[in-house]
Design a protein around this motif. Structure first.
Motif, mmCIF file in Angstrom:
data_model
loop_
_atom_site.group_PDB
_atom_site.id
_atom_site.type_symbol
_atom_site.label_atom_id
_atom_site.label_comp_id
_atom_site.label_asym_id
_atom_site.label_seq_id
_atom_site.Cartn_x
_atom_site.Cartn_y
_atom_site.Cartn_z
ATOM 1 N N LYS A 133 1.383 6.608 -12.488
ATOM 2 C CA LYS A 133 2.004 7.877 -11.895
ATOM 3 C C LYS A 133 3.165 7.280 -10.903
ATOM 4 O O LYS A 133 2.877 6.100 -10.643
ATOM 5 C CB LYS A 133 0.684 8.257 -11.091
ATOM 6 C CG LYS A 133 -0.817 8.872 -12.133
ATOM 7 C CD LYS A 133 -1.935 9.337 -10.814
ATOM 8 C CE LYS A 133 -2.959 9.263 -12.230
ATOM 9 N NZ LYS A 133 -3.956 9.922 -10.996
ATOM 10 N N PRO A 134 3.635 8.681 -10.718
ATOM 11 C CA PRO A 134 4.456 8.811 -10.274
ATOM 12 C C PRO A 134 4.096 8.263 -8.869
ATOM 13 O O PRO A 134 2.991 7.908 -7.796
ATOM 14 C CB PRO A 134 5.126 10.137 -9.530
ATOM 15 C CG PRO A 134 4.863 10.991 -11.351
ATOM 16 C CD PRO A 134 3.310 9.873 -11.205
ATOM 17 N N GLY A 135 4.798 7.131 -8.217
ATOM 18 C CA GLY A 135 4.366 6.485 -6.514
ATOM 19 C C GLY A 135 3.489 5.470 -6.471
ATOM 20 O O GLY A 135 3.169 5.825 -5.412
ATOM 21 N N GLN A 136 2.605 6.042 -7.430
ATOM 22 C CA GLN A 136 1.590 4.465 -7.507
ATOM 23 C C GLN A 136 1.513 2.901 -6.989
ATOM 24 O O GLN A 136 3.164 2.228 -7.153
ATOM 25 C CB GLN A 136 0.762 4.352 -8.924
ATOM 26 C CG GLN A 136 -0.383 4.241 -8.823
ATOM 27 C CD GLN A 136 -1.186 3.931 -10.316
ATOM 28 O OE1 GLN A 136 -0.231 4.985 -11.199
ATOM 29 N NE2 GLN A 136 -2.115 3.195 -10.162
ATOM 30 N N SER A 137 1.196 3.083 -5.309
ATOM 31 C CA SER A 137 0.979 1.616 -4.850
ATOM 32 C C SER A 137 0.718 0.762 -5.530
ATOM 33 O O SER A 137 0.452 0.953 -6.371
ATOM 34 C CB SER A 137 -0.003 2.003 -3.840
ATOM 35 O OG SER A 137 -1.169 2.068 -4.071
ATOM 36 N N MET A 138 1.256 -0.020 -4.953
ATOM 37 C CA MET A 138 0.981 -1.861 -6.223
ATOM 38 C C MET A 138 -0.377 -1.963 -5.944
ATOM 39 O O MET A 138 -0.950 -2.699 -6.464
ATOM 40 C CB MET A 138 1.530 -3.223 -4.981
ATOM 41 C CG MET A 138 2.779 -2.695 -5.011
ATOM 42 S SD MET A 138 3.716 -4.249 -4.621
ATOM 43 C CE MET A 138 5.433 -4.095 -5.262
ATOM 44 N N ALA A 139 -1.097 -1.777 -4.639
ATOM 45 C CA ALA A 139 -3.142 -1.229 -4.102
ATOM 46 C C ALA A 139 -3.716 -0.883 -5.685
ATOM 47 O O ALA A 139 -4.547 -1.188 -6.522
ATOM 48 C CB ALA A 139 -3.284 -1.374 -3.114
ATOM 49 N N ASN A 187 0.810 -0.864 -0.165
ATOM 50 C CA ASN A 187 -0.005 0.084 -0.146
ATOM 51 C C ASN A 187 0.956 1.206 0.338
ATOM 52 O O ASN A 187 0.515 2.523 -0.278
ATOM 53 C CB ASN A 187 -0.513 0.308 1.571
ATOM 54 C CG ASN A 187 -2.336 -1.281 1.133
ATOM 55 O OD1 ASN A 187 -2.310 -1.182 0.450
ATOM 56 N ND2 ASN A 187 -2.110 -2.327 2.314
ATOM 57 N N GLY A 188 2.360 0.905 0.085
ATOM 58 C CA GLY A 188 3.087 2.234 0.498
ATOM 59 C C GLY A 188 2.997 2.802 -0.669
ATOM 60 O O GLY A 188 2.995 1.953 -2.569
ATOM 61 N N PRO A 189 4.022 3.918 -1.251
ATOM 62 C CA PRO A 189 4.397 4.429 -2.464
ATOM 63 C C PRO A 189 5.109 3.496 -3.547
ATOM 64 O O PRO A 189 6.695 2.656 -2.775
ATOM 65 C CB PRO A 189 5.347 5.462 -2.333
ATOM 66 C CG PRO A 189 4.572 6.177 -0.779
ATOM 67 C CD PRO A 189 4.252 4.485 -0.508
ATOM 68 N N GLY A 190 4.925 3.255 -4.842
ATOM 69 C CA GLY A 190 5.765 2.290 -5.709
ATOM 70 C C GLY A 190 7.416 3.505 -5.963
ATOM 71 O O GLY A 190 6.955 4.609 -6.011
#
Length: 357
Positions: free
Chosen positions: A108-114, A49-52
């Motif tokens: 998008k930048p930082g898109q989480s896995m969820a 759930n965190g930033p990608g």
């Protein structure tokens, strides 16, 4: 009292039964597993759930037929996610019924896995615009689509005048045949509505006649505000049984769907009869000479009421309209003065009716 013999041993109060020792070890091991699992779960939850890892927007194609593991590998290699295993585990645990669909997606930048899973399962693939200009022949439309490497397949050339020039939304991998079908369906809707709402008394027998005349209007002028005026001229000429004398019909009669003559029209071209040359034939040609746009179709269906029978280029990119041959000849003279020094043997104006015979 008996004394213990030398060398004998009494059981120690601290000694433990072997079973108890083993049980304690197992308990400790299970506790460690639980604690480790808790930490792993917390880590996995944060990773899921965190930033990608993406630092900027990126388009990624998920190939058709790709399995879930293949998708995860593709996303990891593209830098959208940083661990395929965490991605798969999170998918199975939190969204096992997600419908992961092939296609091209924008992440998008930082898109989480969820969030990545939500994007792919939504099916909201990237869409692109494909614009087909008015007045192209069907052969030219297909050639333009073949130049677009986002589209797939080699389609057959549709019948002339059956496509609606417009801007269409496509996705990568869409078949050219499917896009042509969409263009044909759009054209049928426009023509059907225009025919139903046409002005009474038009010298047109069928919707095909409407499209044929609209295709000539489309080729005669590139200015939107002139289409109704040009349509009115041709309607007036048809009503008076005058030849249409449209230069684009000469060109189509010579080159057909190729569209471009590649040289100026000559006097010989004007006098050489073809099935489409409206200097030689009466009335409309046997079919459209291009794919007209919606505005040209509507202009022919409801032309303004004028008495104009002629038009000629005015030197500004537009045309000068006239009701009488005398006025038309004056307009031609002005155009000739502007055109002075141009090719010999050219008609009165490129793509405009000449004087009536």
């Amino acid at each position: 009292m008996a004394k213990p013999q030398k060398g004998s041993h009494l059981p120690s109060k601290s000694a433990r039964h072997p079973a108890a020792t083993i049980g304690s070890g197992i308990f400790t091991f299970l506790v460690l597993i639980c604690v480790g699992g808790l930490f792993a779960a917390r880590y996995g939850e944060r990773a899921f759930n965190g930033p990608g890892p993406l630092t900027q927007e990126k388009a990624v194609v998920i190939p058709r037929g790709a399995g879930i593991r293949d998708m995860a590998d593709t996303l990891e290699k593209a830098g959208v996610i940083d661990n395929w295993f965490t991605f798969l585990a999170g998918l199975k645990l939190t969204k096992p019924t997600a419908n992961m669909q092939a296609g091209e997606y924008l992440f998008k930048p930082g898109q989480s896995m969820a969030s990545v899973i939500d994007t792919i399962s939504s099916g909201k693939v990237i869409q692109y615009s494909v614009t087909i200009p008015e007045g192209l022949t069907s052969q030219q439309v297909v050639a333009r689509l073949m130049e677009n490497d986002m589209l797939a397949g080699t389609p057959s050339v549709p019948l002339e005048g059956t496509l609606l020039p417009e801007t269409y939304r496509v996705v990568r991998g869409m078949s050219r045949e499917a896009l042509l079908k969409e263009m044909a369906e759009a054209q049928q809707k426009v023509v059907r509505l225009a025919w139903e709402r046409r002005a009474p008394g038009l010298p047109l027998r069928t919707p095909q006649d409407l499209v044929t005349l609209a295709s000539i209007v489309e080729k005669e002028t590139g200015q939107a505000d002139e289409r109704p005026k040009v349509a009115a001229v041709f309607i007036n000429r048809l009503n008076k049984k005058m030849k249409l004398q449209s230069d684009p019909t000469i060109i189509y009669g010579i080159v057909g769907g190729r569209g471009s003559l590649g040289r100026p029209i000559t006097r010989t071209d004007i006098s050489t009869a073809t099935a489409y040359n409206t200097y030689a034939i009466d009335g409309l040609p046997p079919g459209p000479i291009s794919n007209p746009g919606k505005d040209a179709i509507l202009a022919v269906a409801n032309p303004p009421k004028t008495s104009d029978l002629f038009f000629v280029a005015d030197g500004t990119g537009g045309h000068a309209f006239a009701e009488t041959l005398a006025d038309h000849n004056k307009n031609v003279a002005r155009w000739r003065a502007i055109e002075a020094g141009s090719r010999a043997g050219a008609p009165a104006s490129p793509g405009a009716p000449a004087a009536a015979n």
